[in-house]
Design a protein around this motif. Structure first.
Motif, PDB file in Angstrom:
ATOM      1  N   LEU A  12       6.979  -4.553 -19.383  1.00 47.56           N
ATOM      2  CA  LEU A  12       6.334  -4.377 -18.081  1.00 47.56           C
ATOM      3  C   LEU A  12       5.197  -3.353 -18.164  1.00 47.56           C
ATOM      4  O   LEU A  12       4.154  -3.531 -17.533  1.00 47.56           O
ATOM      5  CB  LEU A  12       7.359  -3.976 -17.021  1.00 47.56           C
ATOM      6  CG  LEU A  12       8.293  -5.102 -16.590  1.00 47.56           C
ATOM      7  CD1 LEU A  12       9.436  -4.559 -15.730  1.00 47.56           C
ATOM      8  CD2 LEU A  12       7.536  -6.192 -15.849  1.00 47.56           C
ATOM      9  N   ALA A  13       5.369  -2.298 -18.944  1.00 51.09           N
ATOM     10  CA  ALA A  13       4.293  -1.309 -19.132  1.00 51.09           C
ATOM     11  C   ALA A  13       3.103  -1.964 -19.840  1.00 51.09           C
ATOM     12  O   ALA A  13       1.949  -1.756 -19.447  1.00 51.09           O
ATOM     13  CB  ALA A  13       4.806  -0.111 -19.930  1.00 51.09           C
ATOM     14  N   ALA A  14       3.375  -2.764 -20.861  1.00 53.96           N
ATOM     15  CA  ALA A  14       2.295  -3.463 -21.565  1.00 53.96           C
ATOM     16  C   ALA A  14       1.591  -4.444 -20.626  1.00 53.96           C
ATOM     17  O   ALA A  14       0.366  -4.590 -20.673  1.00 53.96           O
ATOM     18  CB  ALA A  14       2.840  -4.187 -22.791  1.00 53.96           C
ATOM     19  N   ARG A  15       2.365  -5.104 -19.755  1.00 48.64           N
ATOM     20  CA  ARG A  15       1.763  -6.050 -18.809  1.00 48.64           C
ATOM     21  C   ARG A  15       0.878  -5.316 -17.796  1.00 48.64           C
ATOM     22  O   ARG A  15      -0.198  -5.802 -17.442  1.00 48.64           O
ATOM     23  CB  ARG A  15       2.852  -6.849 -18.095  1.00 48.64           C
ATOM     24  CG  ARG A  15       2.267  -7.930 -17.178  1.00 48.64           C
ATOM     25  CD  ARG A  15       3.306  -8.843 -16.649  1.00 48.64           C
ATOM     26  NE  ARG A  15       4.023  -8.227 -15.544  1.00 48.64           N
ATOM     27  CZ  ARG A  15       5.077  -8.773 -14.947  1.00 48.64           C
ATOM     28  NH1 ARG A  15       5.567  -9.928 -15.363  1.00 48.64           N
ATOM     29  NH2 ARG A  15       5.660  -8.170 -13.958  1.00 48.64           N
ATOM     30  N   ARG A  16       1.301  -4.148 -17.340  1.00 51.20           N
ATOM     31  CA  ARG A  16       0.459  -3.363 -16.416  1.00 51.20           C
ATOM     32  C   ARG A  16      -0.869  -3.013 -17.075  1.00 51.20           C
ATOM     33  O   ARG A  16      -1.939  -3.132 -16.465  1.00 51.20           O
ATOM     34  CB  ARG A  16       1.175  -2.085 -15.977  1.00 51.20           C
ATOM     35  CG  ARG A  16       2.139  -2.276 -14.833  1.00 51.20           C
ATOM     36  CD  ARG A  16       2.649  -0.948 -14.276  1.00 51.20           C
ATOM     37  NE  ARG A  16       3.332  -0.121 -15.260  1.00 51.20           N
ATOM     38  CZ  ARG A  16       4.629  -0.266 -15.594  1.00 51.20           C
ATOM     39  NH1 ARG A  16       5.358  -1.196 -15.043  1.00 51.20           N
ATOM     40  NH2 ARG A  16       5.165   0.530 -16.491  1.00 51.20           N
ATOM     41  N   ASP A  17      -0.817  -2.600 -18.338  1.00 53.30           N
ATOM     42  CA  ASP A  17      -2.043  -2.273 -19.072  1.00 53.30           C
ATOM     43  C   ASP A  17      -2.926  -3.509 -19.218  1.00 53.30           C
ATOM     44  O   ASP A  17      -4.141  -3.449 -19.033  1.00 53.30           O
ATOM     45  CB  ASP A  17      -1.719  -1.707 -20.460  1.00 53.30           C
ATOM     46  CG  ASP A  17      -1.075  -0.323 -20.391  1.00 53.30           C
ATOM     47  OD1 ASP A  17      -1.138   0.328 -19.314  1.00 53.30           O
ATOM     48  OD2 ASP A  17      -0.500   0.104 -21.410  1.00 53.30           O
ATOM     49  N   PHE A  18      -2.306  -4.647 -19.557  1.00 50.76           N
ATOM     50  CA  PHE A  18      -3.050  -5.883 -19.714  1.00 50.76           C
ATOM     51  C   PHE A  18      -3.690  -6.294 -18.392  1.00 50.76           C
ATOM     52  O   PHE A  18      -4.870  -6.690 -18.351  1.00 50.76           O
ATOM     53  CB  PHE A  18      -2.132  -6.994 -20.238  1.00 50.76           C
ATOM     54  CG  PHE A  18      -2.784  -8.341 -20.311  1.00 50.76           C
ATOM     55  CD1 PHE A  18      -3.837  -8.571 -21.182  1.00 50.76           C
ATOM     56  CD2 PHE A  18      -2.350  -9.372 -19.505  1.00 50.76           C
ATOM     57  CE1 PHE A  18      -4.454  -9.810 -21.249  1.00 50.76           C
ATOM     58  CE2 PHE A  18      -2.949 -10.617 -19.566  1.00 50.76           C
ATOM     59  CZ  PHE A  18      -4.010 -10.837 -20.438  1.00 50.76           C
ATOM     60  N   ALA A  19      -2.958  -6.189 -17.296  1.00 47.17           N
ATOM     61  CA  ALA A  19      -3.480  -6.588 -15.983  1.00 47.17           C
ATOM     62  C   ALA A  19      -4.672  -5.729 -15.567  1.00 47.17           C
ATOM     63  O   ALA A  19      -5.510  -6.181 -14.776  1.00 47.17           O
ATOM     64  CB  ALA A  19      -2.375  -6.521 -14.932  1.00 47.17           C
TER      65      ALA A  19
ATOM     66  N   PHE B 124      -7.764  -9.771 -18.522  1.00 46.69           N
ATOM     67  CA  PHE B 124      -6.790 -10.353 -17.599  1.00 46.69           C
ATOM     68  C   PHE B 124      -7.345 -11.554 -16.842  1.00 46.69           C
ATOM     69  O   PHE B 124      -6.697 -12.593 -16.751  1.00 46.69           O
ATOM     70  CB  PHE B 124      -6.284  -9.277 -16.628  1.00 46.69           C
ATOM     71  CG  PHE B 124      -5.205  -9.763 -15.704  1.00 46.69           C
ATOM     72  CD1 PHE B 124      -3.916  -9.971 -16.169  1.00 46.69           C
ATOM     73  CD2 PHE B 124      -5.470 -10.011 -14.366  1.00 46.69           C
ATOM     74  CE1 PHE B 124      -2.901 -10.411 -15.326  1.00 46.69           C
ATOM     75  CE2 PHE B 124      -4.467 -10.445 -13.507  1.00 46.69           C
ATOM     76  CZ  PHE B 124      -3.184 -10.655 -13.995  1.00 46.69           C
ATOM     77  N   GLN B 125      -8.530 -11.435 -16.270  1.00 49.18           N
ATOM     78  CA  GLN B 125      -9.097 -12.542 -15.485  1.00 49.18           C
ATOM     79  C   GLN B 125      -9.374 -13.754 -16.362  1.00 49.18           C
ATOM     80  O   GLN B 125      -9.167 -14.897 -15.936  1.00 49.18           O
ATOM     81  CB  GLN B 125     -10.362 -12.093 -14.745  1.00 49.18           C
ATOM     82  CG  GLN B 125     -10.084 -11.104 -13.624  1.00 49.18           C
ATOM     83  CD  GLN B 125      -9.054 -11.609 -12.620  1.00 49.18           C
ATOM     84  OE1 GLN B 125      -9.033 -12.770 -12.233  1.00 49.18           O
ATOM     85  NE2 GLN B 125      -8.164 -10.715 -12.194  1.00 49.18           N
ATOM     86  N   THR B 126      -9.817 -13.541 -17.582  1.00 48.94           N
ATOM     87  CA  THR B 126     -10.046 -14.651 -18.515  1.00 48.94           C
ATOM     88  C   THR B 126      -8.728 -15.344 -18.833  1.00 48.94           C
ATOM     89  O   THR B 126      -8.648 -16.575 -18.856  1.00 48.94           O
ATOM     90  CB  THR B 126     -10.703 -14.124 -19.813  1.00 48.94           C
ATOM     91  OG1 THR B 126     -11.931 -13.477 -19.461  1.00 48.94           O
ATOM     92  CG2 THR B 126     -10.970 -15.249 -20.788  1.00 48.94           C
ATOM     93  N   ALA B 127      -7.678 -14.560 -19.067  1.00 53.14           N
ATOM     94  CA  ALA B 127      -6.359 -15.130 -19.346  1.00 53.14           C
ATOM     95  C   ALA B 127      -5.822 -15.880 -18.137  1.00 53.14           C
ATOM     96  O   ALA B 127      -5.238 -16.959 -18.269  1.00 53.14           O
ATOM     97  CB  ALA B 127      -5.391 -14.016 -19.770  1.00 53.14           C
ATOM     98  N   GLN B 128      -6.023 -15.334 -16.937  1.00 55.12           N
ATOM     99  CA  GLN B 128      -5.579 -15.994 -15.706  1.00 55.12           C
ATOM    100  C   GLN B 128      -6.244 -17.366 -15.583  1.00 55.12           C
ATOM    101  O   GLN B 128      -5.583 -18.359 -15.294  1.00 55.12           O
ATOM    102  CB  GLN B 128      -5.926 -15.112 -14.496  1.00 55.12           C
ATOM    103  CG  GLN B 128      -5.628 -15.706 -13.135  1.00 55.12           C
ATOM    104  CD  GLN B 128      -4.171 -15.707 -12.727  1.00 55.12           C
ATOM    105  OE1 GLN B 128      -3.396 -14.860 -13.132  1.00 55.12           O
ATOM    106  NE2 GLN B 128      -3.796 -16.686 -11.932  1.00 55.12           N
TER     107      GLN B 128
END
Length: 180
Positions: free
Chosen positions: A16-23, A28-32
């Motif tokens: 979850l910490a890694a996901r917060r950093d990624f977001a 993030f927008q490219t991945a979305q």
């Protein structure tokens, strides 16, 4: 292959910490957008009659508007369980017992369910938030196509437990993972 993480709660916090950093990153927008395109292609093949979706929590993939009838989960704490309720796509005005936005529509059983993943394995197992809601629901509905949605950086290893249910597919911004 690295060994399984010995402590799921610690692993969950790390993911979850890694996901917060990624977001918070520009990627993030490219991945979305990439995951959204892949999901739309997959759903066009599956043609769900009723699609089980989820209300995205911060950092989760947001499936957005989809051209299929949809349902949102409603989780109960006591006794622990989950149902899906038909959803008209409007901003939810209700919350389930876990505080997540949900629908007040009729209870229904989707034929395809999108499942958010905190972490996932190549074998098709997911690490969720620890409540077991999706695992219990999937165990009770074995014929439903369960599509895990995850960021590629959430791939991990953990010991599979008796209650864990394998997903039909896992979709990331980079690939479709079809477990054996």
């Amino acid at each position: 292959m690295s060994p399984a993480h010995p402590d799921r709660p610690v692993q969950r916090r790390e993911l979850l910490a890694a996901r917060r950093d990624f977001a918070a990153s520009p990627a993030f927008q490219t991945a979305q957008a990439a995951l959204s395109g892949a999901l739309n292609e997959l759903l066009a093949q599956l043609e769900p009659e009723l699609l089980g979706v989820y209300w995205p929590l911060p950092g989760e993939f947001d499936p957005g508007e989809l051209p299929y009838p949809r349902a949102l989960p409603f989780a109960r704490r006591e006794p622990a369980g989950m149902v899906f309720r038909r959803w008209d796509g409007s901003l939810p005005s209700a919350q389930d017992e876990c505080g997540i936005a949900t629908s007040t529509g009729a209870v229904a059983v989707p034929d395809v369910v999108l499942v958010p993943c905190v972490g996932f394995t190549r074998e098709g197992f997911r690490l969720g938030y620890g409540g077991g809601y999706f695992d219990r629901w999937l165990a009770a509905h074995p014929g439903v196509a369960a599509i895990g949605l995850a960021w590629s950086g959430a791939e991990t290893h953990f010991a599979v437990e008796a209650h864990d249910r394998a997903l039909t597919l896992i979709l990331t911004e980079r690939e479709v993972i079809a477990p054996d």
